[in-house]
Design a protein around this motif. Structure first.
Motif, PDB file in Angstrom:
ATOM      1  N   ARG A 131       7.066   5.905  -8.149  1.00 16.89           N
ATOM      2  CA  ARG A 131       7.052   4.758  -9.067  1.00 16.89           C
ATOM      3  C   ARG A 131       5.759   3.965  -8.929  1.00 16.89           C
ATOM      4  NH1 ARG A 131      10.476   1.522  -6.901  1.00 16.89           N
ATOM      5  NH2 ARG A 131      12.310   2.687  -7.577  1.00 16.89           N
ATOM      6  N   ARG A 132       5.366   3.676  -7.696  1.00 14.19           N
ATOM      7  CA  ARG A 132       4.132   2.906  -7.490  1.00 14.19           C
ATOM      8  C   ARG A 132       2.906   3.648  -8.003  1.00 14.19           C
ATOM      9  NH1 ARG A 132       7.380   1.674  -3.281  1.00 14.19           N
ATOM     10  NH2 ARG A 132       6.552   3.241  -1.834  1.00 14.19           N
ATOM     11  N   ALA A 133       2.858   4.949  -7.809  1.00 14.96           N
ATOM     12  CA  ALA A 133       1.730   5.744  -8.312  1.00 14.96           C
ATOM     13  C   ALA A 133       1.697   5.718  -9.835  1.00 14.96           C
ATOM     14  CB  ALA A 133       1.825   7.170  -7.791  1.00 14.96           C
ATOM     15  N   CYS A 134       2.864   5.796 -10.464  1.00 13.03           N
ATOM     16  CA  CYS A 134       2.922   5.729 -11.935  1.00 13.03           C
ATOM     17  C   CYS A 134       2.515   4.346 -12.423  1.00 13.03           C
ATOM     18  CB  CYS A 134       4.323   6.076 -12.427  1.00 13.03           C
ATOM     19  SG  CYS A 134       4.732   7.826 -12.329  1.00 13.03           S
ATOM     20  N   ASP A 135       2.977   3.313 -11.738  1.00 18.65           N
ATOM     21  CA  ASP A 135       2.613   1.948 -12.126  1.00 18.65           C
ATOM     22  C   ASP A 135       1.098   1.745 -12.077  1.00 18.65           C
ATOM     23  OD1 ASP A 135       5.264   1.306 -12.530  1.00 18.65           O
ATOM     24  OD2 ASP A 135       5.480   0.165 -10.652  1.00 18.65           O
ATOM     25  N   GLN A 136       0.456   2.389 -11.117  1.00 15.83           N
ATOM     26  CA  GLN A 136      -1.007   2.278 -10.977  1.00 15.83           C
ATOM     27  C   GLN A 136      -1.745   3.275 -11.865  1.00 15.83           C
ATOM     28  OE1 GLN A 136      -1.627   2.765  -6.768  1.00 15.83           O
ATOM     29  NE2 GLN A 136      -0.652   0.806  -6.285  1.00 15.83           N
ATOM     30  N   GLN A 137      -0.988   4.133 -12.532  1.00 19.04           N
ATOM     31  CA  GLN A 137      -1.541   5.189 -13.385  1.00 19.04           C
ATOM     32  C   GLN A 137      -2.586   6.015 -12.637  1.00 19.04           C
ATOM     33  OE1 GLN A 137      -2.508   3.861 -17.343  1.00 19.04           O
ATOM     34  NE2 GLN A 137      -0.529   2.889 -17.594  1.00 19.04           N
ATOM     35  N   ASP A 138      -2.238   6.358 -11.418  1.00 18.26           N
ATOM     36  CA  ASP A 138      -3.107   7.133 -10.534  1.00 18.26           C
ATOM     37  C   ASP A 138      -2.597   8.573 -10.514  1.00 18.26           C
ATOM     38  OD1 ASP A 138      -4.343   8.388  -8.367  1.00 18.26           O
ATOM     39  OD2 ASP A 138      -4.285   6.591  -7.110  1.00 18.26           O
ATOM     40  N   LEU A 139      -3.212   9.421 -11.321  1.00 19.00           N
ATOM     41  CA  LEU A 139      -2.732  10.795 -11.478  1.00 19.00           C
ATOM     42  C   LEU A 139      -2.747  11.556 -10.164  1.00 19.00           C
ATOM     43  CD1 LEU A 139      -1.605  12.964 -13.313  1.00 19.00           C
ATOM     44  CD2 LEU A 139      -3.951  13.620 -13.897  1.00 19.00           C
ATOM     45  N   ALA A 140      -3.778  11.397  -9.364  1.00 10.29           N
ATOM     46  CA  ALA A 140      -3.836  12.113  -8.083  1.00 10.29           C
ATOM     47  C   ALA A 140      -2.682  11.680  -7.178  1.00 10.29           C
ATOM     48  CB  ALA A 140      -5.176  11.881  -7.394  1.00 10.29           C
ATOM     49  N   ALA A 141      -2.391  10.384  -7.134  1.00  9.55           N
ATOM     50  CA  ALA A 141      -1.285   9.891  -6.317  1.00  9.55           C
ATOM     51  C   ALA A 141       0.055  10.353  -6.881  1.00  9.55           C
ATOM     52  CB  ALA A 141      -1.339   8.370  -6.219  1.00  9.55           C
ATOM     53  N   GLN A 184       0.595  13.138  -8.559  1.00 12.44           N
ATOM     54  CA  GLN A 184       0.747  14.553  -8.247  1.00 12.44           C
ATOM     55  C   GLN A 184       1.073  14.781  -6.775  1.00 12.44           C
ATOM     56  OE1 GLN A 184      -2.874  16.058 -10.019  1.00 12.44           O
ATOM     57  NE2 GLN A 184      -1.811  16.464 -11.946  1.00 12.44           N
ATOM     58  N   ALA A 185       0.483  13.973  -5.887  1.00  7.94           N
ATOM     59  CA  ALA A 185       0.812  14.086  -4.464  1.00  7.94           C
ATOM     60  C   ALA A 185       2.263  13.686  -4.216  1.00  7.94           C
ATOM     61  CB  ALA A 185      -0.137  13.227  -3.638  1.00  7.94           C
ATOM     62  N   ALA A 186       2.689  12.600  -4.842  1.00 13.94           N
ATOM     63  CA  ALA A 186       4.079  12.161  -4.690  1.00 13.94           C
ATOM     64  C   ALA A 186       5.028  13.203  -5.269  1.00 13.94           C
ATOM     65  CB  ALA A 186       4.282  10.802  -5.364  1.00 13.94           C
ATOM     66  N   CYS A 187       4.662  13.792  -6.389  1.00 12.46           N
ATOM     67  CA  CYS A 187       5.495  14.824  -7.011  1.00 12.46           C
ATOM     68  C   CYS A 187       5.593  16.062  -6.124  1.00 12.46           C
ATOM     69  CB  CYS A 187       4.955  15.200  -8.388  1.00 12.46           C
ATOM     70  SG  CYS A 187       5.345  13.988  -9.672  1.00 12.46           S
ATOM     71  N   GLN A 188       4.496  16.425  -5.489  1.00 12.40           N
ATOM     72  CA  GLN A 188       4.532  17.583  -4.595  1.00 12.40           C
ATOM     73  C   GLN A 188       5.532  17.334  -3.461  1.00 12.40           C
ATOM     74  OE1 GLN A 188       0.733  18.813  -3.059  1.00 12.40           O
ATOM     75  NE2 GLN A 188       1.626  20.423  -1.810  1.00 12.40           N
ATOM     76  N   HIS A 189       5.483  16.153  -2.897  1.00 13.35           N
ATOM     77  CA  HIS A 189       6.413  15.829  -1.819  1.00 13.35           C
ATOM     78  C   HIS A 189       7.856  15.761  -2.336  1.00 13.35           C
ATOM     79  CE1 HIS A 189       7.639  14.365   2.072  1.00 13.35           C
ATOM     80  NE2 HIS A 189       8.291  13.387   1.479  1.00 13.35           N
TER      81      HIS A 189
END
Length: 141
Positions: free
Chosen positions: A31-41, A43-48
């Motif tokens: 959620r936090r990565a999406c809120d920041q619109q940080d694609l790399a973050a 994708q890393a969160a999605c991998q985990h």
């Protein structure tokens, strides 16, 4: 997670409920990565998150769901839950690809899905299945 019926004391149900808790905890990172619109973050969160979801879904489907599906009283409900797994992957893949706005739909669907298991299927399985059935489930998990 429910706490009223004691079904989480059954080894497999307890495991699945603990995995649900882990999934919920990891949703915050995504959620936090999406809120920041940080694609790399994202994708890393999605991998985990995928590393938690895939073995969880696979284990449910090949063990508990497979045994419950043998009882016609559960077949349709189990089939619905398996379809939800497929739908969740579609939503998840969209978020992973950068659909940051799709995160809310994914989280909502995942939470509803887990609630259906925690407060519906798992307690029903606890009272419906016998010892040999749970032994089979453990073998298949």
């Amino acid at each position: 997670m429910c706490s009223y019926c004691g079904c989480k004391d059954i080894e497999m149900i307890g495991r699945y409920m603990e995995e649900h808790d882990q999934l919920i905890n990891e949703l915050g990172v995504l959620r936090r990565a999406c809120d920041q619109q940080d694609l790399a973050a994202v994708q890393a969160a999605c991998q985990h998150l995928a590393g938690l979801m895939q073995p969880h879904f696979d284990s449910e489907e090949r063990s508990l769901f497979a045994v419950l599906r043998e009882d016609e009283d559960f077949t349709e409900h189990v089939d619905d839950l398996c379809s939800e797994h497929e739908d969740l992957w579609v939503l998840f893949d969209a978020v992973k690809a950068g659909d940051f706005g799709g995160y809310k739909a994914f989280e909502d669907r995942l939470r509803v899905h887990m609630d259906r298991e925690d407060n519906g299927l798992f307690p029903a399985a606890a009272v419906s299945l016998d010892g040999p059935s749970w032994d089979r489930i453990m073998e298949l998990a």
